[in-house]
Design a protein around this motif. Sequence first.
Motif, PDB file in Angstrom:
ATOM      1  N   PHE A  58       0.829  -1.209   0.000  1.00 31.87           N
ATOM      2  CA  PHE A  58       0.000   0.000   0.000  1.00 31.87           C
ATOM      3  C   PHE A  58       0.865   1.262   0.000  1.00 31.87           C
ATOM      4  CE2 PHE A  58      -2.848  -3.288   1.321  1.00 31.87           C
ATOM      5  CZ  PHE A  58      -4.078  -2.923   0.793  1.00 31.87           C
ATOM      6  N   LEU A  59       1.969   1.218   0.726  1.00 28.99           N
ATOM      7  CA  LEU A  59       2.888   2.361   0.712  1.00 28.99           C
ATOM      8  C   LEU A  59       3.456   2.582  -0.683  1.00 28.99           C
ATOM      9  CD1 LEU A  59       4.766   1.797   4.066  1.00 28.99           C
ATOM     10  CD2 LEU A  59       3.538   3.882   3.424  1.00 28.99           C
ATOM     11  N   ASP A  60       3.810   1.502  -1.347  1.00 25.54           N
ATOM     12  CA  ASP A  60       4.394   1.623  -2.688  1.00 25.54           C
ATOM     13  C   ASP A  60       3.404   2.149  -3.719  1.00 25.54           C
ATOM     14  OD1 ASP A  60       6.909   0.855  -1.905  1.00 25.54           O
ATOM     15  OD2 ASP A  60       6.741  -1.197  -2.652  1.00 25.54           O
ATOM     16  N   SER A  61       2.125   1.855  -3.543  1.00 27.84           N
ATOM     17  CA  SER A  61       1.155   2.213  -4.574  1.00 27.84           C
ATOM     18  C   SER A  61       0.313   3.450  -4.243  1.00 27.84           C
ATOM     19  CB  SER A  61       0.246   1.020  -4.875  1.00 27.84           C
ATOM     20  OG  SER A  61      -0.451   0.623  -3.722  1.00 27.84           O
ATOM     21  N   ASN A  62       0.640   4.153  -3.170  1.00 20.35           N
ATOM     22  CA  ASN A  62      -0.095   5.359  -2.794  1.00 20.35           C
ATOM     23  C   ASN A  62       0.868   6.499  -2.498  1.00 20.35           C
ATOM     24  OD1 ASN A  62      -3.162   4.659  -2.377  1.00 20.35           O
ATOM     25  ND2 ASN A  62      -1.981   2.898  -1.685  1.00 20.35           N
ATOM     26  N   ASP A  63       0.419   7.718  -2.741  1.00 20.10           N
ATOM     27  CA  ASP A  63       1.260   8.898  -2.523  1.00 20.10           C
ATOM     28  C   ASP A  63       1.187   9.445  -1.109  1.00 20.10           C
ATOM     29  OD1 ASP A  63       2.176   8.897  -5.155  1.00 20.10           O
ATOM     30  OD2 ASP A  63       0.516  10.149  -5.842  1.00 20.10           O
ATOM     31  N   TYR A  64       0.161   9.054  -0.343  1.00 20.90           N
ATOM     32  CA  TYR A  64      -0.020   9.559   1.014  1.00 20.90           C
ATOM     33  C   TYR A  64      -0.140   8.403   1.985  1.00 20.90           C
ATOM     34  CZ  TYR A  64      -0.696  14.228  -0.823  1.00 20.90           C
ATOM     35  OH  TYR A  64      -0.495  15.446  -1.448  1.00 20.90           O
ATOM     36  N   PHE A  65       0.243   8.657   3.236  1.00 18.08           N
ATOM     37  CA  PHE A  65       0.064   7.694   4.315  1.00 18.08           C
ATOM     38  C   PHE A  65      -0.113   8.477   5.607  1.00 18.08           C
ATOM     39  CE2 PHE A  65       4.664   8.303   3.976  1.00 18.08           C
ATOM     40  CZ  PHE A  65       5.092   8.421   5.296  1.00 18.08           C
ATOM     41  N   THR A  66      -0.558   7.799   6.646  1.00 21.35           N
ATOM     42  CA  THR A  66      -0.670   8.433   7.951  1.00 21.35           C
ATOM     43  C   THR A  66       0.125   7.654   8.982  1.00 21.35           C
ATOM     44  OG1 THR A  66      -2.683   7.230   8.573  1.00 21.35           O
ATOM     45  CG2 THR A  66      -2.974   9.395   7.521  1.00 21.35           C
ATOM     46  N   VAL A  67       0.598   8.384   9.974  1.00 21.51           N
ATOM     47  CA  VAL A  67       1.157   7.805  11.178  1.00 21.51           C
ATOM     48  C   VAL A  67       0.306   8.366  12.312  1.00 21.51           C
ATOM     49  CG1 VAL A  67       3.160   7.638  12.696  1.00 21.51           C
ATOM     50  CG2 VAL A  67       3.476   7.635  10.210  1.00 21.51           C
ATOM     51  N   SER A  68      -0.349   7.476  13.040  1.00 15.37           N
ATOM     52  CA  SER A  68      -1.253   7.914  14.100  1.00 15.37           C
ATOM     53  C   SER A  68      -0.818   7.297  15.420  1.00 15.37           C
ATOM     54  CB  SER A  68      -2.699   7.552  13.761  1.00 15.37           C
ATOM     55  OG  SER A  68      -2.819   6.207  13.350  1.00 15.37           O
ATOM     56  N   PHE A  69      -0.975   8.093  16.491  1.00 22.56           N
ATOM     57  CA  PHE A  69      -0.514   7.689  17.817  1.00 22.56           C
ATOM     58  C   PHE A  69      -1.706   7.523  18.757  1.00 22.56           C
ATOM     59  CE2 PHE A  69       2.943  10.000  15.802  1.00 22.56           C
ATOM     60  CZ  PHE A  69       3.991   9.110  15.953  1.00 22.56           C
ATOM     61  N   TYR A  70      -1.595   6.557  19.675  1.00 20.76           N
ATOM     62  CA  TYR A  70      -2.709   6.139  20.526  1.00 20.76           C
ATOM     63  C   TYR A  70      -2.264   6.035  21.977  1.00 20.76           C
ATOM     64  CZ  TYR A  70      -4.619   5.086  16.014  1.00 20.76           C
ATOM     65  OH  TYR A  70      -5.048   5.211  14.719  1.00 20.76           O
ATOM     66  N   GLY A  71      -3.242   6.106  22.847  1.00 19.96           N
ATOM     67  CA  GLY A  71      -2.990   5.931  24.269  1.00 19.96           C
ATOM     68  C   GLY A  71      -2.867   4.470  24.649  1.00 19.96           C
ATOM     69  N   GLU A  72      -2.452   4.257  25.853  1.00 23.19           N
ATOM     70  CA  GLU A  72      -2.222   2.915  26.397  1.00 23.19           C
ATOM     71  C   GLU A  72      -3.489   2.055  26.352  1.00 23.19           C
ATOM     72  OE1 GLU A  72       0.326   0.035  27.813  1.00 23.19           O
ATOM     73  OE2 GLU A  72       0.878   2.055  27.195  1.00 23.19           O
ATOM     74  N   GLU A  73      -4.666   2.691  26.424  1.00 19.39           N
ATOM     75  CA  GLU A  73      -5.923   1.941  26.430  1.00 19.39           C
ATOM     76  C   GLU A  73      -6.164   1.201  25.110  1.00 19.39           C
ATOM     77  OE1 GLU A  73      -6.893   5.947  24.717  1.00 19.39           O
ATOM     78  OE2 GLU A  73      -5.658   5.242  26.377  1.00 19.39           O
ATOM     79  N   MET A  74      -5.434   1.551  24.069  1.00 17.83           N
ATOM     80  CA  MET A  74      -5.587   0.904  22.765  1.00 17.83           C
ATOM     81  C   MET A  74      -4.580  -0.230  22.549  1.00 17.83           C
ATOM     82  SD  MET A  74      -8.145   2.525  21.616  1.00 17.83           S
ATOM     83  CE  MET A  74      -8.214   1.974  19.925  1.00 17.83           C
ATOM     84  N   LYS A  75      -3.792  -0.516  23.561  1.00 23.14           N
ATOM     85  CA  LYS A  75      -2.694  -1.482  23.442  1.00 23.14           C
ATOM     86  C   LYS A  75      -3.142  -2.842  22.894  1.00 23.14           C
ATOM     87  CE  LYS A  75       0.925  -3.583  26.246  1.00 23.14           C
ATOM     88  NZ  LYS A  75       1.597  -3.572  27.547  1.00 23.14           N
ATOM     89  N   GLN A  76      -4.238  -3.387  23.393  1.00 22.88           N
ATOM     90  CA  GLN A  76      -4.675  -4.717  22.950  1.00 22.88           C
ATOM     91  C   GLN A  76      -5.070  -4.715  21.477  1.00 22.88           C
ATOM     92  OE1 GLN A  76      -7.748  -6.468  25.337  1.00 22.88           O
ATOM     93  NE2 GLN A  76      -7.791  -8.343  24.142  1.00 22.88           N
ATOM     94  N   ILE A  77      -5.819  -3.722  21.050  1.00 25.47           N
ATOM     95  CA  ILE A  77      -6.239  -3.637  19.647  1.00 25.47           C
ATOM     96  C   ILE A  77      -5.037  -3.442  18.737  1.00 25.47           C
ATOM     97  CG2 ILE A  77      -7.518  -2.233  17.977  1.00 25.47           C
ATOM     98  CD1 ILE A  77      -9.512  -1.695  20.329  1.00 25.47           C
TER      99      ILE A  77
END
Length: 158
Positions: A58-77
């Motif tokens: 997906f990185l190779d075939s798209n011009d944009y990407f996101t990097v998103s950051f989460y809290g500790e409560e999202m650790k399991q997911i």
Amino acid sequence: MTFNTDIFSQFDKKWALLTAGTKDNFNSMTISWGGLGTLWGKPVVTSYVRTSRYTHEFLDSNDYFTVSFYGEEMKQILGVYGSKSGRDIDKMHYEGLTAQEVDGTVTFAEAEVTLVCKKLFMQPLAEENMSSDIVDAFYKNDAPHDMYIGEVVKIIEK
């Protein structure tokens, strides 16, 4: 555009997702390697993705990407996003995260911060340019990484 953080712990200590693709067809993966800085007079994110990872396509075939950051409560997911391939499970509809389109790519409503990035550069990390202890520790039995550099074009904070 401002992002106040401890840059040395942002990737290592926070939970982050790298996402590429469109709202109708994307993949995400948990990442802990990355960097924030400036290059070519632009604010940039650097991330490293093994060539074997589904997100790499997906990185190779798209011009944009996101990097998103989460809290500790999202650790399991986010643990699932880091241990299961999008080839094997439907991450687009995986319970616990709500995909949202942003500037032609994807982030998630649960993110504390999302960096929307325009891909500027990709280069394979050549093992012959690494010290042997790094090759032994990280590449002896696994695929190599490619380095992606993206210009941060937008910062979205909760």
